[in-house]
Design an enzyme around this catalytic site. Sequence first.
Site, PDB file in Angstrom:
ATOM      1  N   GLY A  47      33.407  39.774  38.835  1.00  7.66           N
ATOM      2  CA  GLY A  47      33.502  39.747  40.296  1.00  7.66           C
ATOM      3  C   GLY A  47      33.982  38.375  40.694  1.00  7.66           C
ATOM      4  CD  GLU A  48      36.151  35.046  43.143  1.00 13.97           C
ATOM      5  OE1 GLU A  48      36.894  35.997  42.818  1.00 13.97           O
ATOM      6  OE2 GLU A  48      36.355  33.870  42.782  1.00 13.97           O
ATOM      7  CB  SER A  49      31.857  32.925  39.282  1.00 16.58           C
ATOM      8  OG  SER A  49      33.046  32.232  39.548  1.00 16.58           O
ATOM      9  CB  CYS A  79      35.046  38.531  33.912  1.00 18.88           C
ATOM     10  SG  CYS A  79      36.627  37.910  34.494  1.00 18.88           S
ATOM     11  NE  ARG A 106      36.070  30.354  39.418  1.00 18.10           N
ATOM     12  CZ  ARG A 106      36.049  30.324  40.743  1.00 18.10           C
ATOM     13  NH1 ARG A 106      35.990  29.182  41.385  1.00 18.10           N
ATOM     14  NH2 ARG A 106      36.110  31.441  41.422  1.00 18.10           N
ATOM     15  NE  ARG A 134      41.269  37.871  40.942  1.00 19.84           N
ATOM     16  CZ  ARG A 134      40.097  37.345  41.303  1.00 19.84           C
ATOM     17  NH1 ARG A 134      39.934  36.044  41.341  1.00 19.84           N
ATOM     18  NH2 ARG A 134      39.104  38.137  41.644  1.00 19.84           N
ATOM     19  CG  HIS A 169      36.323  43.057  33.353  1.00 17.10           C
ATOM     20  ND1 HIS A 169      35.306  42.966  34.253  1.00 17.10           N
ATOM     21  CD2 HIS A 169      37.216  42.124  33.712  1.00 17.10           C
ATOM     22  CE1 HIS A 169      35.561  42.024  35.131  1.00 17.10           C
ATOM     23  NE2 HIS A 169      36.718  41.492  34.823  1.00 17.10           N
ATOM     24  CD  GLU A 171      33.039  45.524  32.940  1.00 19.10           C
ATOM     25  OE1 GLU A 171      33.061  45.088  31.787  1.00 19.10           O
ATOM     26  OE2 GLU A 171      33.384  44.824  33.921  1.00 19.10           O
TER      27      GLU A 171
HETATM   28  N1  GLN Z   1      38.288  34.890  38.876  1.00 20.50           N
HETATM   29  C1  GLN Z   1      36.905  35.249  38.995  1.00 20.50           C
HETATM   30  C2  GLN Z   1      36.036  34.002  39.124  1.00 20.50           C
HETATM   31  O1  GLN Z   1      36.491  32.945  38.927  1.00 20.50           O
HETATM   32  C3  GLN Z   1      36.481  36.090  37.804  1.00 20.50           C
HETATM   33  C4  GLN Z   1      37.240  37.380  37.794  1.00 20.50           C
HETATM   34  C5  GLN Z   1      36.505  38.548  37.225  1.00 20.50           C
HETATM   35  O2  GLN Z   1      35.284  38.544  37.087  1.00 20.50           O
HETATM   36  N2  GLN Z   1      37.239  39.606  36.965  1.00 20.50           N
HETATM   37  O3  GLN Z   1      34.881  34.108  39.406  1.00 20.50           O
END
Ligand code: GLN
Length: 197
Positions: A47-49, A79, A106, A134, A169, A171
């Site tokens: 997701g988005e850390s 991720c 990242r 990403r 991922h 999953e």
């Molecule tokens: N780019 C996201 C981050 O820096 C990680 C991307 C992902 O979990 N698919 O948090």
Amino acid sequence: MTVGILALQGAFIEHEKMLSQIGVTSFEIRKKDDLHRHFDGLILPGGESTVMIKLLKELEMFEEVKSAIINGLPVFGTCAGMILLAKDVCNDKMNSLSTMDITVRRNAYGRQLGSFSAIAEMKGIGKIPMTFIRAPYIDSVKDNVEVLSIVDGHIVAAREDNQLATSFHPELTQDVSVHKYFVEMIRGTKSGRRSSV
Ligand code: GLN
């Protein structure tokens, strides 16, 4: 065995589906109280850390999750989840859980190559499909960390005792073998806590 999946944001449902395919019960961790239910392992999804760290703090879950991992709770970060575990993020200032002796980069593949798939070897498993979105990769690891996979010269999976992290991922593929690996890790955890936080 029950696995808790952090479900504040990101790709958590896909982990639930993988676990149910291999017959493992899971539940979503959305608030502090959920941390007090019994679980034997924890998944930190993609997701988005930055958002996940912010929510963990706002919901007063950050310290409990961190100390549970330090006390031996088996954890699997994919991720963004890997970024949460990393003690160091070399290209960003993050206030992550900082429990695993890895330095990550990242968004390491840049914008052009933001998302791609590969088929590569993961130690202890064999060749598996890997989906990168990403993604970060691991820049360096300390001696206590076992490197499990390298793709194009970069470390994309590693383990330190009760902690497993992948840049990719699993999953989002059809292959349940990394989840099976994590379940075996939970079974094999000798030290530390095997129950809830
Ligand atoms: N780019 C996201 C981050 O820096 C990680 C991307 C992902 O979990 N698919 O948090």
